[in-house]
Design an enzyme around this catalytic site. Sequence first.
Site, short mmCIF file in Angstrom:
data_model
loop_
_atom_site.label_atom_id
_atom_site.label_comp_id
_atom_site.label_asym_id
_atom_site.label_seq_id
_atom_site.Cartn_x
_atom_site.Cartn_y
_atom_site.Cartn_z
N GLU A 161 24.11 59.66 -69.76
CA GLU A 161 24.23 58.38 -70.48
C GLU A 161 24.89 58.55 -71.85
O GLU A 161 25.55 57.65 -72.35
CB GLU A 161 22.87 57.71 -70.64
CG GLU A 161 22.27 57.18 -69.35
CD GLU A 161 21.43 58.20 -68.63
OE1 GLU A 161 21.44 59.41 -69.02
OE2 GLU A 161 20.73 57.82 -67.67
N PHE A 191 6.00 53.62 -66.18
CA PHE A 191 6.96 54.66 -65.84
C PHE A 191 8.35 54.30 -66.39
O PHE A 191 8.84 53.19 -66.18
CB PHE A 191 7.02 54.85 -64.33
CG PHE A 191 8.05 55.87 -63.90
CD1 PHE A 191 7.90 57.20 -64.26
CD2 PHE A 191 9.18 55.49 -63.20
CE1 PHE A 191 8.85 58.15 -63.89
CE2 PHE A 191 10.14 56.43 -62.84
CZ PHE A 191 9.97 57.76 -63.19
#
Lengths: 169, 604
Positions: B78, B140
């Site tokens: 990313e 999560f």
Amino acid sequence: MNSETIHTLAVLVENRPGVLARISGLLSRRAFNIESIAAGPTEEPDVTRITLVVRGNEDTLGQVTSQLGKLVDVIKIADMTSGNCVHRELALIKVAAPEERRRSIIDIVEIFRAKIVDVHKEALVIEMSGEETKIDALLDILKDYGIIELARTGRITLGRGPVPAKAST
Amino acid sequence: MSAVPEVNVRSGVEERDPATVCQEVPNPSTRMTGAQMVIEALKAEGVEVVFGYPGGAVLPLYDALYDSGLRHILTRHEAGAAHAADGYARATGRVGVCIATSGPGATNLVTGIANAYMDSVPVVAFTGQVALPLLGRDSFQEVDITGITLPITKHNFIVKDLQRLPRTIKEAFYIARTGRPGPVLIDIPKDITQTEGYYRYPKEVSLRGYRPIFEGSIEAVEQAAEEIVRARRPVLFIGGGVTISNTWNSIREIVELTGIPVVSSLMGLGNFPGDDPLFLGMVGMHGTYAANMAVSECDLLLGIGVRFDDRVTGKIDEFAPNAKIIHFDIDPAEIGKNVRVDVPVVGDLRWSLSALLECLKDDDFVACDHRRGRGRLDEWQETVTRWKTERPLTYRQSDPDAECSIKPQYVIEEIYRVTDGNAVVVTDVGQHQMWAAQYYTHKRPRSFITSGGLGTMGYGLPAAIGAQVGRPGEVVFLVSGDGSLLMNCQELVTASEQRLPVKIAVFNNMYLGMVRQWQEFFFGKRYSHSCLNGSADYVKLAEALGCNGLRVTKARDVRAGLERAMSLNGPVVIDFRICPEENVLPMVPAGGSLAKMMGCFPEG
């Protein structure tokens, strides 16, 4: 001009989650000295008013104002430092008040035009609103009696006369 | 601003108050999911390419992307997506877009966002977020990315109401590219992208807290012009703001009219021709002798789209000590932030420089006979020219056949020659970055792409990918180091997969060169952890990741190596074995005065 003084800013911001974090985060990361910060709703439901008391010289004040002005959620910043404003702060003071000293505390409260809002056999809660110096003076006297707990709101300010901060230049 | 095509049915109420344009009557034909709304909004903003990496929370968005017709470039990290969007934006002047998933995807964007923020680059970052019912429960891959990016974005949003999604995207692009540009992040919970709603893209943005300044005070401009008339030793100091506002032609025109010598910040390089006699070079820590002396001796400094960074000013008290300072900037918060300013000219440079030019073309001004080559500045021009010719940037050439002692400055000069000075030069961060700034004669705007404010190692390769995507027909030359390249070398795969012909020169000195240089000068040559002896094989690395790999170990072979690289299709990595202990000179030690430079030849 470059001596350190106290400045009061009224900052009108969008009433959105996280807006106070944007303001306080900016002030701390740019290392501006904040004496107090008070936020609350206004006559317009989607606007929050934050009153900032900043210590610094004119340059610091200019930087605080222009950095805050860059925040997208900040609608308006008005300098409320001039004498033509009403400054107030609210304090709640819990003071030890056994029966033998209670009367003299009540006398002091009356002299300061404060109010007693809770009575217990060992303590009183006093509500006082006014300029910070007046609150400081009351606290100075009460400290001999034993201040158990103190909560202060920080300064809020309105300009005198009919013009609101949002319309000021 | 790019054109905004109409994307849905006109309801005949366009002329309403901008604040209410979003509350349009829903039209059944525009019902779609939040994810599809993002795609439609990107198209409405004229976005042609996005850089990203999929993951759980952005699965609905990637599903909508699948057959959207939008070009998506899959980076391999990313961080690469954020830097590529940044490089694309700098190379094209358009808004760069990146996408990442929630949690670690989002945090991996952070350095790239901070990098774009420091250099005022328009980027819109989309992050997935856990679904609304899971928010705030340490779910999560949940992270508070709007909280994390608060100090490094121009603004950010979390969209908790599908109705607000189109307007939020409109606002994000508007904020990113107007005023002083910067990155904007939009965090979108997964259920928002999955829910269906009515889509209408607003035509206008109305943000009562955001009104970018265009025009400022004309009196300030006139005062600036008067100061120019009075000055005997003026200097024009240009920065990245000139690039952002596309005002390089105005700068050239001002110099034509006035004959004022020009110095540049790192971010300003290319906005004025590097081969013009009145260009004195980069100013600051690794600036030229002429530029630093001109700033130190001038009586008027015109800072144009600069922010007086500490790497430029050195010791503030001794910066331009004899000068009045005029500061042209769009951001009022920049005025007086770092240096005292005598005349602030707040406003968009497109406005303020045009206004200044009008003043300068006025009869009274022309009567001052201030023009280049025949004006009152002759003496000053002679002085700065003497500084320039007597103390140029220079280095001692190495033995052409010596192994692993190629002079890095020579490699930069050769890159200039083989690219005819027309490459888009992208850099990483460190010594090679400074050599690229110093020894490539930058002549074109938006053609020197470098991490200025944040100084991000690992920026170069993904930024070069973004630049090549944005300018497909041009030569993009990445100048990197053996330290920097490894920080995002996974993006070599992206370059090869996309068949992007990026040329990558690795300045391999087996050191973290700039760290080593500081350790040599200021830490008694204690080379603590700056030595990269277990160095990678960059040729094999390139080949393993689908690129061409070349190695050049002797100065004699530099030209041939570069020519070979230019002749190859696709990305090429060239491992240049440079002189390990070469330093970047001249140098003003941190916090020192600009007038006191170390290592100015021929003094040595």
